[in-house]
Design a protein around this motif. Structure first.
Motif, PDB file in Angstrom:
ATOM      1  N   PRO A  33       0.802  -1.229   0.000  1.00  0.00           N
ATOM      2  CA  PRO A  33       0.000   0.000   0.000  1.00  0.00           C
ATOM      3  C   PRO A  33       0.836   1.281   0.000  1.00  0.00           C
ATOM      4  O   PRO A  33       0.410   2.303  -0.547  1.00  0.00           O
ATOM      5  N   VAL A  34       2.010   1.206   0.604  1.00  0.00           N
ATOM      6  CA  VAL A  34       2.882   2.387   0.585  1.00  0.00           C
ATOM      7  C   VAL A  34       3.340   2.663  -0.848  1.00  0.00           C
ATOM      8  O   VAL A  34       3.345   3.801  -1.319  1.00  0.00           O
ATOM      9  N   TYR A  36       1.337   5.566  10.002  1.00  0.00           N
ATOM     10  CA  TYR A  36       2.109   4.330  10.081  1.00  0.00           C
ATOM     11  C   TYR A  36       3.532   4.653   9.599  1.00  0.00           C
ATOM     12  O   TYR A  36       3.725   5.468   8.680  1.00  0.00           O
ATOM     13  N   ASP A  46       5.895   3.375   7.791  1.00  0.00           N
ATOM     14  CA  ASP A  46       6.393   3.222   6.423  1.00  0.00           C
ATOM     15  C   ASP A  46       6.210   4.472   5.579  1.00  0.00           C
ATOM     16  O   ASP A  46       6.922   4.669   4.584  1.00  0.00           O
ATOM     17  N   VAL A  53      -3.969   4.885   5.123  1.00  0.00           N
ATOM     18  CA  VAL A  53      -3.500   4.111   3.971  1.00  0.00           C
ATOM     19  C   VAL A  53      -3.675   2.632   4.274  1.00  0.00           C
ATOM     20  O   VAL A  53      -3.773   2.231   5.430  1.00  0.00           O
ATOM     21  N   PHE A  75      -4.850  -1.509   2.499  1.00  0.00           N
ATOM     22  CA  PHE A  75      -5.919  -2.224   1.825  1.00  0.00           C
ATOM     23  C   PHE A  75      -7.014  -2.610   2.828  1.00  0.00           C
ATOM     24  O   PHE A  75      -7.034  -2.106   3.944  1.00  0.00           O
ATOM     25  N   THR A 105      -6.572  -3.158   6.606  1.00  0.00           N
ATOM     26  CA  THR A 105      -6.309  -2.004   7.463  1.00  0.00           C
ATOM     27  C   THR A 105      -7.475  -1.024   7.526  1.00  0.00           C
ATOM     28  O   THR A 105      -7.678  -0.368   8.560  1.00  0.00           O
TER      29      THR A 105
END
Lengths: 364, 96
Positions: A58-59, A84, A86, A133, A135, A138
């Motif tokens: 996702p990042v 988060y 990342d 952020v 999918f 999360t």
């Protein structure tokens, strides 16, 4: 375990021999990307089996314009941005959130959206923006946190929503003219939420086998064997070989909460562009928590570094080593593209593990 | 980012729970797994339990995770080397 692994390996070899051509299977989960490397599975795949890492981190698929909007928010006075970890180093047009923090922005790394809400409660004098952020694994956490903020009337909490949906991205990939994919290793923990039935359109409309797999070595190898079995027999249906936590219909509670807080909307993916109905917008009754509206932030355009080939990596068109920047200017310490930033990015995984595979004498 | 880890439920109070996650106590919101009880195992992601998981499956996953945490020299690399070596033997056997 080893005995079972060996049996699976032999079956995979036999089926790949029987198919007799290059087999291209895509995984769409950053955790699968790393697990396949770390467990050694990648290094033991048959020569004609290519495991492609698709847009599963996702990042990595978060568009640069979203990073720019987050930096704009972090630049505002009296605003705390909670994210988060990342996301900190992902490059935007003019730097990263990490660089913004070095300039004095108040950025807090959290491991849960609930922690961001707690920061808002603890700092009523400040505005707290959570970067949403991830999918479907999360997004229920974000949705529940928004519900809690609404229930408790926390006025200084908002979310920059950039959650994404896996299945529309898989459809978009299959609709690309030059994409050649024989089947999908479907993401285990996204499937906990959406259920294995969610992939039925991929199997029926596009004729692509879909197998939901777990993350342990045996689970991954088993999923790959099931995929090659379908490919060998020319079949395409959904199989769930991660039944310990994945059901056909998913987590009904989580899906209900998602439907209550969000509505599907078009969203921008790095490298893929705008994919219809592939993300979430806040439902009308929760739009007061939309950070973009609250702070009147304009989301701009993307200007990707022309030398960076992360887009082609995300689409599975090239492998990281085909990018001239990989391992040279672009390393985990000095990432240029998003695939090198996240530990689950394809380039970062290649950088960390593929040299190891070469050392083991396996195919790199 | 979609990593989720099994944890054992230690206590429950409404929608909040405390879980044992590899020896650490962690506060987790249990709203996504209604009906869960103390001593059952759940999959934890981003501060939320997202699924119930059977004890045997949870312990198997933790066996794998512990091998990861033990480091390459003692755990997975040895397994991976064994796997590669044994699969080569198997592959050669198949070829013959």
């Amino acid at each position: 375990m080893m005995h079972e692994m060996q049996k699976l390996r032999v079956e995979l070899n036999r089926r790949c021999d029987a198919i007799g051509r290059e087999i291209r299977v895509m995984e769409v989960c950053g955790t699968h990307t790393v697990a396949a490397f770390r467990s050694g599975i990648r290094s033991m795949l048959p020569d004609n089996f290519r495991l492609i890492s698709g847009p599963g981190c996702p990042v990595c698929v978060t568009a640069q314009r979203y990073i720019d909007a987050a930096i704009d928010l972090a630049s505002l006075p009296n605003v705390i941005v909670a994210t988060y970890g990342d996301m900190l180093r992902v490059p935007g047009l003019s730097g990263s959130l990490e660089k913004q923090r070095a300039k004095g922005a108040d950025l807090r790394v959290v491991t849960s959206a609930l922690r961001a809400l707690q920061i808002a409660r603890d700092h009523p004098e400040s505005e707290v923006v959570f970067l949403g952020v991830g999918f479907e694994t999360t997004s229920p956490a974000t949705a529940l946190t928004i519900l809690e903020a609404a229930r408790d009337q926390v006025p200084n909490f908002s979310v920059l929503v950039s959650h994404k949906l896996v299945v529309p991205a898989m459809v978009a990939l299959l609709e690309c003219d030059d994409m050649s994919i024989d089947g999908f290793l479907c993401p285990g923990h996204v499937s906990v939420i959406i259920g294995s039935n969610a992939y039925a359109p991929i199997a029926s409309r596009f004729g692509k086998p879909c197998v939901v797999g777990g993350f342990e070595p045996e689970q991954i190898l088993k999923a790959l064997v099931h995929l090659t079995r379908q490919i060998e027999y020319g079949e395409s249906y959904v199989e769930n070989v991660y039944p310990a936590v994945v059901t056909e219909s998913g987590n009904a509670t989580a899906m209900d909460i998602l439907r209550r807080v969000f509505v599907p909307g078009d969203t921008v993916w790095r490298a893929l562009g705008v994919i219809p109905m592939s993300g979430f917008d806040l439902a009308p009754e929760f739009q007061a928590f939309d950070a973009l509206r609250r702070f009147d932030i304009h989301v701009g355009e993307d200007f990707d570094n022309p030398s960076c080939r992360c887009g082609e990596v995300i689409l599975g068109r090239i492998e990281p080593c085909e990018c001239a920047l990989f391992g040279n200017e672009c390393t985990p310490l000095t990432p240029i593209g998003p695939c090198m930033v996240s530990s689950e990015g394809t380039c970062a995984a290649w950088f960390k593990y593929n040299r190891h595979a070469i050392a083991m004498g396996a195919r790199s | 980012m979609c990593l989720a880890v099994p944890a054992k439920v230690i206590s429950l109070e409404g929608e909040d729970g405390v879980v044992d996650l590899g020896g650490n106590r962690l506060s987790v919101r249990m709203a996504l797994t209604p009906g869960i009880r103390v001593d059952q195992w759940v999959l934890v992601h981003a501060g939320f339990s997202i699924a119930k998981i059977e004890t045997s499956d949870a312990l198997e996953t933790w066996g794998y995770l512990k091998a990861c945490y033990a480091g390459d020299a003692t755990g997975l690399d040895r397994d991976a080397d064994e796997m590669v070596a044994s699969s080569r033997v198997a592959a050669e056997g198949t070829a013959r």
